[in-house]
Design an enzyme around this catalytic site. Structure first.
Site, PDB file in Angstrom:
ATOM      1  N   THR A  13      -6.210  -0.647   7.739  1.00  0.00           N
ATOM      2  CA  THR A  13      -7.560  -1.114   8.021  1.00  0.00           C
ATOM      3  C   THR A  13      -7.718  -1.407   9.511  1.00  0.00           C
ATOM      4  O   THR A  13      -6.927  -2.147  10.089  1.00  0.00           O
ATOM      5  CB  THR A  13      -7.864  -2.390   7.220  1.00  0.00           C
ATOM      6  OG1 THR A  13      -7.683  -2.119   5.828  1.00  0.00           O
ATOM      7  CG2 THR A  13      -9.281  -2.851   7.460  1.00  0.00           C
ATOM      8  N   CYS A  53      -6.579  -8.980   3.574  1.00  0.00           N
ATOM      9  CA  CYS A  53      -7.816  -8.186   3.600  1.00  0.00           C
ATOM     10  C   CYS A  53      -9.035  -9.052   3.913  1.00  0.00           C
ATOM     11  O   CYS A  53      -9.546  -9.041   5.023  1.00  0.00           O
ATOM     12  CB  CYS A  53      -8.001  -7.465   2.267  1.00  0.00           C
ATOM     13  SG  CYS A  53      -6.777  -6.181   1.947  1.00  0.00           S
ATOM     14  N   ASP A  77      10.401   3.192   6.231  1.00  0.00           N
ATOM     15  CA  ASP A  77      10.119   1.793   6.528  1.00  0.00           C
ATOM     16  C   ASP A  77      11.158   1.283   7.512  1.00  0.00           C
ATOM     17  O   ASP A  77      12.339   1.669   7.443  1.00  0.00           O
ATOM     18  CB  ASP A  77      10.155   0.952   5.251  1.00  0.00           C
ATOM     19  CG  ASP A  77       9.430  -0.374   5.418  1.00  0.00           C
ATOM     20  OD1 ASP A  77       8.266  -0.477   4.997  1.00  0.00           O
ATOM     21  OD2 ASP A  77      10.027  -1.307   5.998  1.00  0.00           O
ATOM     22  N   VAL A  94       0.818  -1.206   0.000  1.00  0.00           N
ATOM     23  CA  VAL A  94       0.000   0.000   0.000  1.00  0.00           C
ATOM     24  C   VAL A  94       0.852   1.257   0.000  1.00  0.00           C
ATOM     25  O   VAL A  94       0.650   2.180  -0.788  1.00  0.00           O
ATOM     26  CB  VAL A  94      -0.941   0.008   1.230  1.00  0.00           C
ATOM     27  CG1 VAL A  94      -1.684   1.337   1.334  1.00  0.00           C
ATOM     28  CG2 VAL A  94      -1.929  -1.147   1.145  1.00  0.00           C
TER      29      VAL A  94
END
Length: 430
Positions: free
Chosen positions: A124, A264, A39, A21
């Site tokens: 999420t 997901c 990162d 993402v």
């Protein structure tokens, strides 16, 4: 006095987390604003600096042309005033939400925030996580006050790994903010990079919930098809032939049975279950759908064993070739792949399992899944008691079914799990 958000000419973006993402997002923002990508992985930073993306989401030419600066030094993030968090939100071994990476990223930013800064979450989460779990941590570590000194937004990611037909810029972006001013800024920011446009949600919690139900809906729908596949297998009927017939009606939604893994669909419903349970309600359809889909790996192996026995094979000691280990076709992502559960079940029956996947990184598979893969496609004709096409990567299926059937010994079983080939070209299909 309320701190002012930076004006558009002074926006400096930092994207925290450069995975499937974060990297495409950072590249997109780098086209419009000074952008830093951060990162924790030194190896990840090195490969991106060298112009390579091992996830396959960003092409080398696009990456080199982006002018993106990447780092694993948190102090470098102080140069930004707009932070976008795109770290994983997995589940633990008890299938409970694991907010560890999200809270760690939040802690990092909490020590860096300055008045007027904006923090946008893309990871999420369940409804309420941004404001109930992340904001208090930001306030505590920074000494700043939400909507007075700094601002927060939420814009759920919609990246579909391996899907070249739906890149980041072509997918409508849901946006939201902690106040009207923040919401307007978040929406304007994404409007600069998303060609398909944006949808301003009524609140952060609405945006969080929208993301959760996108994948929960798919999980429930696939669970229905998976359960029908189990039902029809007991009747001796081929599910895909039935789906072909049913799909001739204009309003029938065509889905196929299969393993449901990934980061997901196989994860997000557990976040909804967790939050709903905390409010005193267990959503039965969501829970049952998860149980059905989580059980498909073992169900697939049961069908394989039955087919092998019916063809007169001795199961214990039989060699089985499993093709594909990633969570879906034409994608390199191995997170939460259900192929590993299928392999474990096969070994429980005494099968000798070998695995080949042309897209998965062998070192990553060995490190994260504990599996040593065949690095080359087998050339040994007649060597396997069963060939299982678990993940139909383009590179595997382009040679046709005969190439796979030729690998079987006498009485061998070809299991075309996703029904890529015709009914007469395989022994069983889900």
């Amino acid at each position: 006095m309320t701190a002012a958000l930076p004006d558009e000419d002074s926006i400096k973006v930092a994207v925290v987390g450069l995975g499937y993402v974060g990297l495409p997002l950072a590249v997109a923002f780098a086209e419009h604003f000074p952008t830093i990508g951060y990162d924790l992985s030194v190896l990840r930073v090195r490969e991106i600096t060298a112009g390579r993306d091992s996830t396959g989401q960003v092409e080398p030419d696009e990456l080199r042309a982006a002018g993106l600066r990447v780092t694993n030094a948190a102090a470098d993030l102080r140069q930004a005033n707009t932070y976008i968090v795109s770290v994983p939100t997995p589940i633990d071994r008890y299938r409970q939400p694991d907010l560890g990476p999200l809270l760690a990223a939040t802690e990092t930013l909490g020590g860096l925030l300055s008045p007027g800064d904006l923090v946008i979450y893309e990871s999420t989460v369940y409804p309420g996580a941004t404001e109930e779990d992340c904001v208090p941590l930001l306030e505590s570590l920074s000494g700043l006050v939400l909507n007075t000194d700094f601002f927060v937004g939420y814009s759920p990611e919609r990246i579909n790994p391996g899907d070249i037909e739906h890149p980041l810029k072509s997918i409508v972006k849901v946006t939201s903010g902690s106040c009207s001013k923040a919401a307007a800024r978040v929406d304007a920011l994404y409007s600069r990079v998303i060609d398909a446009g944006t949808f301003p949600a009524a609140s952060i919690r609405v945006a969080e919930a929208a993301k959760i139900i996108e994948n929960t809906q798919r999980d429930v729908n696939i669970a229905l098809i998976n359960e029908l596949s189990i039902v029809f297998s007991h009747m001796g009927l081929d599910t895909h032939e039935i789906l072909d017939a049913a799909a001739t009606k204009w309003n029938f939604q065509r889905l196929s049975p299969g393993l449901v893994g990934g980061h997901c669909i196989g994860v997000d419903p557990y976040y909804l279950l967790h939050k709903s349970a905390s409010k005193g309600y267990i959503p039965d359809i969501v829970r049952t759908s998860r149980e059905i889909n989580d059980g498909m790996a073992k169900n697939a192996v049961s069908r394989l064993i039955a087919a092998m026995i019916n063809k007169g094979q001795v199961v214990r000691g039989a060699r089985v070739l499993v093709l594909g280990v990633t969570f879906k076709e034409n994608c390199r992502d191995i997170r939460n792949t259900k192929v590993t559960e299928m392999v474990a079940a096969m070994k429980g029956f005494g099968l000798e399992v070998e695995i080949h996947d042309p897209l998965a990184d062998p070192a990553e598979v060995a490190r994260d899944l504990g599996i040593k893969m065949l690095e080359e496609f087998p050339q040994e004709a007649g060597g396997y008691g069963a060939v299982v096409l678990a993940v139909p990567h383009r590179e595997i299926v382009e040679g046709g079914a005969p190439q796979l059937v030729d690998l079987l010994s006498d009485g061998g079983v070809f299991f075309d799990m996703k029904a890529v080939f015709g009914r007469d070209e395989s022994d069983i299909r889900l």
